[in-house]
Design a protein around this motif. Structure first.
Motif, PDB file in Angstrom:
ATOM      1  N   VAL A 181       0.865  -1.186   0.000  1.00 18.77           N
ATOM      2  CA  VAL A 181       0.000   0.000   0.000  1.00 18.77           C
ATOM      3  C   VAL A 181       0.894   1.226   0.000  1.00 18.77           C
ATOM      4  CG1 VAL A 181      -1.815   1.268   1.189  1.00 18.77           C
ATOM      5  CG2 VAL A 181      -1.795  -1.239   1.252  1.00 18.77           C
ATOM      6  N   GLY A 182       0.642   2.136  -0.909  1.00 11.77           N
ATOM      7  CA  GLY A 182       1.435   3.347  -0.966  1.00 11.77           C
ATOM      8  C   GLY A 182       1.274   4.045  -2.294  1.00 11.77           C
ATOM      9  N   ALA A 183       2.096   5.054  -2.531  1.00  9.86           N
ATOM     10  CA  ALA A 183       2.022   5.828  -3.765  1.00  9.86           C
ATOM     11  C   ALA A 183       2.666   5.063  -4.918  1.00  9.86           C
ATOM     12  CB  ALA A 183       2.711   7.184  -3.563  1.00  9.86           C
ATOM     13  N   VAL A 184       2.504   5.602  -6.120  1.00 12.17           N
ATOM     14  CA  VAL A 184       3.079   5.027  -7.331  1.00 12.17           C
ATOM     15  C   VAL A 184       3.943   6.091  -7.990  1.00 12.17           C
ATOM     16  CG1 VAL A 184       2.600   3.984  -9.579  1.00 12.17           C
ATOM     17  CG2 VAL A 184       1.086   3.521  -7.634  1.00 12.17           C
ATOM     18  N   SER A 185       5.138   5.713  -8.387  1.00  6.30           N
ATOM     19  CA  SER A 185       6.038   6.632  -9.080  1.00  6.30           C
ATOM     20  C   SER A 185       6.316   6.100 -10.478  1.00  6.30           C
ATOM     21  CB  SER A 185       7.353   6.802  -8.308  1.00  6.30           C
ATOM     22  OG  SER A 185       8.039   5.561  -8.204  1.00  6.30           O
ATOM     23  N   ALA A 186       6.529   7.006 -11.431  1.00 14.38           N
ATOM     24  CA  ALA A 186       6.804   6.640 -12.821  1.00 14.38           C
ATOM     25  C   ALA A 186       8.057   7.373 -13.276  1.00 14.38           C
ATOM     26  CB  ALA A 186       5.623   6.992 -13.719  1.00 14.38           C
ATOM     27  N   TYR A 187       8.873   6.678 -14.078  1.00 15.33           N
ATOM     28  CA  TYR A 187      10.160   7.218 -14.520  1.00 15.33           C
ATOM     29  C   TYR A 187      10.216   7.201 -16.036  1.00 15.33           C
ATOM     30  CZ  TYR A 187      11.682   6.737  -9.683  1.00 15.33           C
ATOM     31  OH  TYR A 187      11.792   6.846  -8.329  1.00 15.33           O
ATOM     32  N   ASP A 188      10.615   8.347 -16.586  1.00 15.38           N
ATOM     33  CA  ASP A 188      10.805   8.484 -18.026  1.00 15.38           C
ATOM     34  C   ASP A 188      12.303   8.643 -18.284  1.00 15.38           C
ATOM     35  OD1 ASP A 188      11.114  10.349 -20.566  1.00 15.38           O
ATOM     36  OD2 ASP A 188       9.178   9.349 -20.753  1.00 15.38           O
ATOM     37  N   TYR A 189      12.908   7.610 -18.899  1.00 11.54           N
ATOM     38  CA  TYR A 189      14.346   7.629 -19.185  1.00 11.54           C
ATOM     39  C   TYR A 189      14.602   8.364 -20.492  1.00 11.54           C
ATOM     40  CZ  TYR A 189      15.189   4.018 -15.620  1.00 11.54           C
ATOM     41  OH  TYR A 189      15.296   3.337 -14.439  1.00 11.54           O
ATOM     42  N   ASN A 190      15.634   9.214 -20.479  1.00 12.87           N
ATOM     43  CA  ASN A 190      16.076   9.891 -21.679  1.00 12.87           C
ATOM     44  C   ASN A 190      17.594   9.880 -21.697  1.00 12.87           C
ATOM     45  OD1 ASN A 190      16.142  11.427 -24.037  1.00 12.87           O
ATOM     46  ND2 ASN A 190      14.471  12.757 -23.368  1.00 12.87           N
ATOM     47  N   SER A 191      18.197  10.348 -22.767  1.00 12.80           N
ATOM     48  CA  SER A 191      19.651  10.289 -22.869  1.00 12.80           C
ATOM     49  C   SER A 191      20.337  11.266 -21.927  1.00 12.80           C
ATOM     50  CB  SER A 191      20.080  10.578 -24.312  1.00 12.80           C
ATOM     51  OG  SER A 191      19.595  11.844 -24.720  1.00 12.80           O
ATOM     52  N   ALA A 192      19.751  12.429 -21.692  1.00 11.42           N
ATOM     53  CA  ALA A 192      20.390  13.430 -20.836  1.00 11.42           C
ATOM     54  C   ALA A 192      19.517  13.881 -19.682  1.00 11.42           C
ATOM     55  CB  ALA A 192      20.789  14.650 -21.662  1.00 11.42           C
ATOM     56  N   VAL A 193      18.225  13.540 -19.691  1.00 16.22           N
ATOM     57  CA  VAL A 193      17.292  13.979 -18.654  1.00 16.22           C
ATOM     58  C   VAL A 193      16.446  12.790 -18.234  1.00 16.22           C
ATOM     59  CG1 VAL A 193      15.398  15.535 -18.096  1.00 16.22           C
ATOM     60  CG2 VAL A 193      17.230  16.324 -19.580  1.00 16.22           C
ATOM     61  N   PHE A 194      16.281  12.620 -16.922  1.00 15.74           N
ATOM     62  CA  PHE A 194      15.437  11.565 -16.368  1.00 15.74           C
ATOM     63  C   PHE A 194      14.341  12.235 -15.547  1.00 15.74           C
ATOM     64  CE2 PHE A 194      19.368   9.600 -17.401  1.00 15.74           C
ATOM     65  CZ  PHE A 194      19.086   8.293 -17.724  1.00 15.74           C
ATOM     66  N   VAL A 198       5.116  11.256  -9.320  1.00  8.92           N
ATOM     67  CA  VAL A 198       4.541  10.453  -8.231  1.00  8.92           C
ATOM     68  C   VAL A 198       3.060  10.779  -8.123  1.00  8.92           C
ATOM     69  CG1 VAL A 198       4.852   9.707  -5.834  1.00  8.92           C
ATOM     70  CG2 VAL A 198       6.775  10.688  -7.080  1.00  8.92           C
ATOM     71  N   SER A 199       2.282   9.783  -7.759  1.00  8.64           N
ATOM     72  CA  SER A 199       0.832   9.979  -7.635  1.00  8.64           C
ATOM     73  C   SER A 199       0.475  10.944  -6.507  1.00  8.64           C
ATOM     74  CB  SER A 199       0.142   8.632  -7.396  1.00  8.64           C
ATOM     75  OG  SER A 199       0.673   7.996  -6.237  1.00  8.64           O
ATOM     76  N   SER A 200       1.426  11.254  -5.622  1.00  5.38           N
ATOM     77  CA  SER A 200       1.174  12.255  -4.582  1.00  5.38           C
ATOM     78  C   SER A 200       1.298  13.678  -5.106  1.00  5.38           C
ATOM     79  CB  SER A 200       2.154  12.052  -3.423  1.00  5.38           C
ATOM     80  OG  SER A 200       3.503  12.203  -3.870  1.00  5.38           O
ATOM     81  N   GLY A 201       1.709  13.845  -6.369  1.00  2.62           N
ATOM     82  CA  GLY A 201       1.829  15.172  -6.961  1.00  2.62           C
ATOM     83  C   GLY A 201       3.249  15.670  -7.089  1.00  2.62           C
ATOM     84  N   ARG A 202       4.222  14.892  -6.697  1.00  4.88           N
ATOM     85  CA  ARG A 202       5.619  15.313  -6.752  1.00  4.88           C
ATOM     86  C   ARG A 202       6.201  15.077  -8.146  1.00  4.88           C
ATOM     87  NH1 ARG A 202       8.289  18.739  -4.122  1.00  4.88           N
ATOM     88  NH2 ARG A 202       7.622  17.860  -2.117  1.00  4.88           N
ATOM     89  N   LEU A 203       6.952  16.056  -8.647  1.00  3.37           N
ATOM     90  CA  LEU A 203       7.664  15.954  -9.916  1.00  3.37           C
ATOM     91  C   LEU A 203       9.151  16.194  -9.670  1.00  3.37           C
ATOM     92  CD1 LEU A 203       5.348  17.935 -12.398  1.00  3.37           C
ATOM     93  CD2 LEU A 203       5.643  15.461 -12.273  1.00  3.37           C
ATOM     94  N   ALA A 278       5.068   2.536  -3.105  1.00  2.00           N
ATOM     95  CA  ALA A 278       4.938   1.082  -3.075  1.00  2.00           C
ATOM     96  C   ALA A 278       5.275   0.449  -4.417  1.00  2.00           C
ATOM     97  CB  ALA A 278       3.525   0.682  -2.653  1.00  2.00           C
ATOM     98  N   PHE A 279       4.959   1.155  -5.536  1.00  2.00           N
ATOM     99  CA  PHE A 279       5.214   0.633  -6.872  1.00  2.00           C
ATOM    100  C   PHE A 279       5.935   1.696  -7.680  1.00  2.00           C
ATOM    101  CE2 PHE A 279       1.475  -1.599  -5.351  1.00  2.00           C
ATOM    102  CZ  PHE A 279       1.753  -2.922  -5.661  1.00  2.00           C
ATOM    103  N   ALA A 280       7.040   1.299  -8.293  1.00  2.00           N
ATOM    104  CA  ALA A 280       7.783   2.169  -9.201  1.00  2.00           C
ATOM    105  C   ALA A 280       7.625   1.631 -10.618  1.00  2.00           C
ATOM    106  CB  ALA A 280       9.261   2.233  -8.817  1.00  2.00           C
ATOM    107  N   VAL A 281       7.259   2.490 -11.559  1.00  2.00           N
ATOM    108  CA  VAL A 281       6.978   2.099 -12.937  1.00  2.00           C
ATOM    109  C   VAL A 281       8.067   2.678 -13.838  1.00  2.00           C
ATOM    110  CG1 VAL A 281       5.280   2.058 -14.792  1.00  2.00           C
ATOM    111  CG2 VAL A 281       4.529   2.183 -12.406  1.00  2.00           C
ATOM    112  N   VAL A 282       8.662   1.823 -14.651  1.00  2.00           N
ATOM    113  CA  VAL A 282       9.678   2.220 -15.620  1.00  2.00           C
ATOM    114  C   VAL A 282       9.148   1.920 -17.010  1.00  2.00           C
ATOM    115  CG1 VAL A 282      12.070   1.898 -16.381  1.00  2.00           C
ATOM    116  CG2 VAL A 282      11.492   1.719 -13.959  1.00  2.00           C
ATOM    117  N   GLY A 283       9.387   2.811 -17.936  1.00  2.00           N
ATOM    118  CA  GLY A 283       8.914   2.624 -19.302  1.00  2.00           C
ATOM    119  C   GLY A 283       9.551   1.423 -19.981  1.00  2.00           C
TER     120      GLY A 283
END
Length: 417
Positions: A181-194, A198-203, A278-283
Motif C-alpha cells: 500500500v502506498g504511492a506510485v512513481s513513474a520514470y521516463d528515461y532519456n539520454s540526458a534527462v530523467f 509520483v501519484s502524490s503530486g511530486r515531480l 509502493a510501486f515504481a513504474v519504468v517505461g
C-alpha cells in the motif's frame, strides 16, 4: 582471497582454461569439415573423458562449456545483425587462469567454511570466510540471511601478473517483503534527462548532461585510438602499447560512467523510500533501439539512444528498490510523449524544440520529459493516458543535477537547470 590460496586454485583454473581451448578447437574443426557449429550437448559429451575435465567438478566443467556456448550464440546474433567485424571466441594462452564456477551441488557450507568440491578422489578446497558473510543488511536495518547458490573464483590480472583472487558468492535471499500500500512513481528515461512523477503530486527532473558528455567523450576517445592504431602494424610493439593505453583509458571512463549511473538509481530508490512509494513504474523501452535504427529519428538522436544503458539502469533501480521494499514494474510508453498529461489531448506537434511541451488545448507549459513521466503514471493507473484529465494536481518540479565535487545529485533551482 589473496595469493595464499593461489597454488590451490591454479591447477583448477588451468584445467578450466584447457576445457575452453578444447571447445574452441573442436568447434573450428567441426565448422571446417561439416560447415556447422556443434551444440552444447555435443561439446559436453565430447570432453567428458578428457584429463582436464576430470580435474574439475562435473558441474564446474559443464559451466565452462555453457560459457563458451553463450559466447558462440552472441557471435551468431551479432553476425545476424550485420556486424561482420565480430569474430568467434578464440583460444586463450596456456597459462591463462580462467574463472571457475561451482554450482549448488558443487560446494558445501560448514559454518563459516566454504568447501569447494573437485572431481572424485580429489580433496576439496576449503575457504574460511569472515563472520556474517551470508547476512545482508537492508537499509531499514533488517538482516536477511541468504542461502548460497553459486560460487565463482576469478583471478585479478594487472600488467600480465596475477595480483589476487576474488571469490564471488551468489546468495538467494528468498522472498523480500515489499510495501503493498502506498504511492506510485513513474520514470521516463532519456539520454540526458530523467523525469520522475509520483501519484502524490511530486515531480522531479534529473539533469544528466555529465553522463551524456562522458559517453560522447568515450566515443571520441575510441575513434582517436582507432585512427592511431590503423596506421600501425597489428601486433607490433607500438600497436600493443597503443592498445594497452586504449584499454586503460576506457576502463577509467567506464568507472566514472558506472559511478554516475549507480548514484542516479540510488537517488531514485532513496526518493521512493522516503515518500512511501509502493510501486515504481519504468517505461518499456525494448522497441526504442529498433525504431532508432529504422531512420525515424535523426543521426545524433539515434546514436544517443543506442549508447545509453537503459536496461542496465532499470536492473540497477529494480534491485535497489527491492531491498527498500518497493516493487518495480515496466509499462508501455505508447502515446505518452504526444499527449497532454493535464487534459489528455493528443497532438505530437505540441512537443516543441529542446523538450518543451506546450498544450494547444489547455495551455499547459511543462518540460516534455516530465509530461511523459506523468502520462506513464496515468497509463499505469488508468490503463490509458488519452482523453482523460488528471485526477490530482502536480506541485512545482524539483530539479536535481550532478555535483562533481560531492559526487552525488544535489537539488538546484529550476532556473539554474
Amino acid at each position: 582471497m589473496g595469493k595464499v590460496l593461489l597454488p590451490l586454485f591454479r591447477p583448477v583454473m588451468l584445467a578450466a582454461n584447457c576445457v575452453w581451448n578444447s571447445c574452441v578447437w573442436h568447434s573450428r574443426e567441426t565448422f571446417r569439415q561439416e560447415n556447422r557449429w556443434p551444440t552444447e550437448a555435443e561439446l559436453k559429451a565430447k570432453f567428458k573423458s578428457f584429463a582436464a575435465w576430470r580435474e574439475l567438478h562435473s558441474q564446474s566443467a559443464q559451466a565452462v562449456v555453457e560459457e563458451y556456448f553463450e559466447a558462440v550464440s552472441a557471435y551468431h546474433k551479432h553476425r545476424e545483425n550485420v556486424h561482420l567485424e565480430m569474430n568467434p571466441p578464440g583460444f586463450k594462452p596456456k597459462d591463462h587462469l580462467r574463472t571457475v564456477t561451482w554450482k549448488r551441488q558443487g560446494f558445501d557450507v560448514e559454518g563459516n567454511t566454504l568447501v569447494l568440491k573437485l572431481s572424485r578422489g580429489k580433496e576439496p578446497i576449503e575457504v574460511v570466510l569472515p563472520e556474517g558473510w551470508d547476512v545482508v543488511v537492508l537499509p531499514d536495518g533488517t538482516e536477511v540471511k541468504g542461502v548460497p547458490v553459486e560460487v565463482k573464483v576469478k583471478a585479478v590480472v594487472r600488467r600480465r601478473r596475477v595480483e589476487n583472487l576474488v571469490l564471488h558468492v551468489t546468495l538467494d535471499l528468498g522472498v523480500v517483503p515489499v510495501n503493498q500500500v502506498g504511492a506510485v512513481s513513474a520514470y521516463d528515461y532519456n539520454s540526458a534527462v530523467f523525469a520522475r512523477a509520483v501519484s502524490s503530486g511530486r515531480l522531479d527532473l534529473f539533469v544528466c548532461r555529465e553522463l551524456l558528455s562522458l559517453v560522447q567523450y568515450r566515443n571520441k576517445t575510441i575513434a582517436g585510438f582507432q585512427e592511431k592504431m590503423s596506421r600501425l602494424k597489428e601486433g607490433s610493439r607500438r600497436w600493443r602499447r597503443c592498445l594497452s593505453a586504449k584499454v586503460r583509458v576506457l576502463k577509467r571512463l567506464g568507472r566514472r560512467i558506472r559511478q554516475i549511473e549507480h548514484t542516479l538509481t540510488k537517488s531514485f530508490a532513496g526518493l521512493d523510500e522516503a515518500e512511501g512509494v509502493a510501486f515504481a513504474v519504468v517505461g518499456d523501452l525494448k522497441d526504442l533501439r529498433r525504431s532508432a535504427r529504422t531512420g525515424i529519428k535523426g543521426r545524433k538522436a539515434s546514436q544517443k539512444i543506442n549508447q545509453m544503458a537503459y536496461d542496465r539502469l532499470a536492473r540497477e533501480q529494480r534491485y535497489k528498490n527491492l531491498v527498500r521494499g518497493v516493487q518495480t514494474d515496466t509499462w508501455t510508453e505508447r502515446n505518452t510523449s504526444s499527449t497532454c498529461c493535464l487534459c489528455g489531448a493528443r497532438n505530437p506537434a505540441w512537443r516543441r524544440h529542446r523538450g518543451l511541451w506546450v498544450c494547444g488545448r489547455c495551455g499547459l507549459v511543462l518540460q516534455a520529459d516530465l509530461n511523459g513521466a506523468a502520462n506513464l503514471l496515468k497509463q499505469y493507473l488508468f490503463r490509458d493516458c488519452r482523453n482523460r484529465a488528471l485526477s490530482f494536481a502536480f506541485r512545482e518540479a524539483r530539479v536535481w543535477r550532478w555535483d562533481g565535487k560531492l559526487n552525488r545529485f544535489v537539488q538546484v533551482s529550476p532556473r539554474a537547470a
